[in-house]
Write a protein that holds these residues in place. Structure first.
Motif, short mmCIF file in Angstrom:
data_model
loop_
_atom_site.label_atom_id
_atom_site.label_comp_id
_atom_site.label_asym_id
_atom_site.label_seq_id
_atom_site.Cartn_x
_atom_site.Cartn_y
_atom_site.Cartn_z
N TYR A 26 39.51 40.64 33.19
CA TYR A 26 40.97 40.52 33.21
C TYR A 26 41.57 41.52 34.21
CZ TYR A 26 45.79 41.18 31.66
OH TYR A 26 47.15 41.32 31.63
N LEU A 27 42.48 41.04 35.04
CA LEU A 27 43.14 41.90 36.03
C LEU A 27 44.55 42.22 35.55
CD1 LEU A 27 41.21 39.72 37.64
CD2 LEU A 27 42.28 40.74 39.64
N ALA B 160 42.30 35.34 46.77
CA ALA B 160 43.26 36.35 46.30
C ALA B 160 44.25 35.70 45.35
CB ALA B 160 44.01 36.97 47.48
N PHE B 161 44.73 36.49 44.41
CA PHE B 161 45.80 36.03 43.52
C PHE B 161 47.12 36.44 44.16
CE2 PHE B 161 42.40 36.60 40.29
CZ PHE B 161 42.47 35.36 39.69
N SER C 26 46.05 37.70 35.41
CA SER C 26 45.06 36.79 35.96
C SER C 26 43.66 37.19 35.48
CB SER C 26 45.13 36.77 37.48
OG SER C 26 45.36 38.07 37.96
N THR C 27 42.78 36.23 35.51
CA THR C 27 41.44 36.46 34.97
C THR C 27 40.41 35.76 35.84
OG1 THR C 27 42.35 36.54 32.73
CG2 THR C 27 40.01 36.12 32.90
N VAL C 28 39.24 36.35 35.93
CA VAL C 28 38.13 35.71 36.63
C VAL C 28 36.98 35.54 35.64
CG1 VAL C 28 36.35 36.12 38.38
CG2 VAL C 28 38.74 36.50 38.95
N VAL C 29 36.42 34.34 35.60
CA VAL C 29 35.27 34.08 34.74
C VAL C 29 34.08 33.73 35.63
CG1 VAL C 29 34.34 32.74 32.83
CG2 VAL C 29 36.79 33.18 32.94
N LEU C 30 33.01 34.46 35.47
CA LEU C 30 31.77 34.19 36.22
C LEU C 30 30.78 33.51 35.30
CD1 LEU C 30 30.65 37.36 38.21
CD2 LEU C 30 31.18 35.13 39.13
N ILE D 274 41.63 32.26 37.37
CA ILE D 274 42.64 31.64 36.50
C ILE D 274 44.00 32.31 36.71
CG2 ILE D 274 43.18 31.01 34.11
CD1 ILE D 274 40.15 31.56 33.54
N GLY D 275 45.00 31.51 37.02
CA GLY D 275 46.34 32.03 37.28
C GLY D 275 47.11 32.27 36.00
#
Lengths: 44, 370
Positions: free
Chosen positions: B249-250, B366-367, A1-5, B313-314
């Motif tokens: 990126y997680l 939360a994912f 998963s990714t987060v874009v700010l 983003i999933g």
């Protein structure tokens, strides 16, 4: 998963040539960050 | 492996002695089954070792400053034909199965070992996580994530690796996925984003002050075509000065809750039910428009410096996104239509009098697994 700010932040005026003003990131590409740690700071 | 081999051998011996007569046949069968088991274990071990080796190579290359280039390949194209949403949902069901209390610590430790999670900061004893899914969205002990005290800083909303960051300057406000391929911010955030762009600067800034994004929201469904995001560019022009981005990126072992990066007022959210491609390093190099095509939830609002947007983003294994500020939102739902590119579902909080203000460090989303 990714987060874009995506965000607005102050920028340094090019005419003033003052690099210490405006927003700047304090992380590097590939660096591990944790919740609560600073991504960037701005100075006025 | 030797432990498994020993056990398998013991089982084979027991079976052989149980069978008694017909010694020759039973011997053949008993060697075949353990042989297959050992081969499978060896294969899995080899695959894991290869993955670790490749990860290490990628890490080393990144440390040397090597920029990965976009290289579309056949395997990545093949992913488009896989029922990734079904796989994701099945994975979610599988990992939500309650496991016996005695097995829980072993399961959590195995996950932590495989994906480098830190078990010392987990909020609850491992026995209290009834399923792998619960462990995955675990909370942390109080004080595990101190918030930077500087009021003039933007904090990280998640634990992860910074992939890219910078200022949006070019026409169309493009973010580089990897060297040689970029996607536009407007495609990521949606056609009706309140993203301030140079071409509409005055109009947009007036909007932000007087009567923000609500009027624009009304025309939302009509402006979005059924075309794929890659051919849709709803907000051409240059971004205003001082528009920045950061991509984080997680990894699967990371803490998967999303916190607020600043004090801000969330005006609305947009849910894109796209695809569920994996989001790993290899996928970013081989799949076009990865971030624009995948299922995502976008939160938009204002903070003390202006616009703020955050897109969660999933991916295949982490398909659903839970919003604490809107618990009724459902993501990673089964697809009812054949079209992959549907218009996003939007909700603006402000017109309904439920304006949402969050503080720096507050949990917002939360994912979830699957």
């Amino acid at each position: 998963s990714t987060v874009v700010l995506v965000f607005q932040a102050p920028t340094s005026e090019s005419s003033a040539k003052d690099e210490s003003s405006g927003f700047s990131f304090c992380v590097k590409k590939g660096e591990r960050v944790r919740v609560g740690s600073a991504l960037g700071r701005w100075h006025e | 492996t030797s432990f498994f081999a020993k056990k398998v051998h013991q089982a084979a011996q027991a079976r052989a002695s149980f069978n008694g007569g017909g010694r020759a046949d039973s011997n053949g069968g008993s060697y075949l089954v353990p042989g297959a088991t050992v081969a499978t274990i060896l294969m899995l071990g080899a695959l894991h070792a290869r993955r670790l080796y490749e990860d290490k190579k990628v890490e080393e290359a990144r440390e040397r400053g090597v920029e990965f280039e976009f290289q579309p390949d056949v395997k990545a194209s093949f992913l488009r034909f896989l029922p990734l949403r079904t796989i994701s949902r099945f994975w979610g069901h599988l990992t939500s199965v309650e496991v016996p209390v005695w097995l829980r610590p072993y399961l959590c430790r195995a996950w932590a070992r495989a994906f480098h999670s830190n078990l010392e900061e987990v909020a609850l004893p491992l026995e209290e996580y009834a399923s792998l899914q619960e462990f995955f969205v675990r909370s942390l002990k109080e004080g595990s994530r101190p918030i930077d005290p500087d009021p003039k800083c933007l904090i990280s909303p998640v634990d992860g690796i910074v992939l890219r960051f910078g200022e949006l300057k070019s026409t169309g406000a493009m973010i580089e996925q990897v060297k040689g391929f970029s996607y536009s911010v407007a495609s990521l955030l949606g056609a009706n984003s309140i993203l301030p762009m140079m071409a509409e600067r005055t109009h947009k800034e007036d909007d932000l002050i007087d009567n923000p994004p609500i009027e624009q929201g009304k025309k939302s469904w009509w402006r979005v075509s059924l075309a794929s995001p890659r051919v849709r560019d709803p907000v051409p022009g240059c971004p205003v000065k001082g528009l920045f981005y950061c991509v984080i990126y997680l990894k699967p072992g990371d803490y998967h809750r999303i916190h607020s990066p600043a004090d801000w007022k969330i005006l609305g959210r947009r849910h894109f039910s796209g695809r569920l491609f994996p989001l790993n390093e290899r996928a970013t190099r081989t799949i076009r428009n990865l971030y624009v095509e995948n299922e995502r939830v976008v939160l938009e609002g204002l903070w003390q410096q202006g616009f703020m947007g955050m897109a969660a983003i999933g991916a295949t294994n982490i398909g659903s996104i839970e919003l604490y500020i809107e618990p009724e939102l459902r993501t990673n739902c089964p697809k009812k239509k054949l079209l992959q590119s549907e218009p996003p579902e939007e909700r603006f909080y402000e017109p309904e009098g439920v304006e949402i203000t969050v503080k720096r460090g507050d949990e917002v989303a939360a994912f979830n697994m699957g």
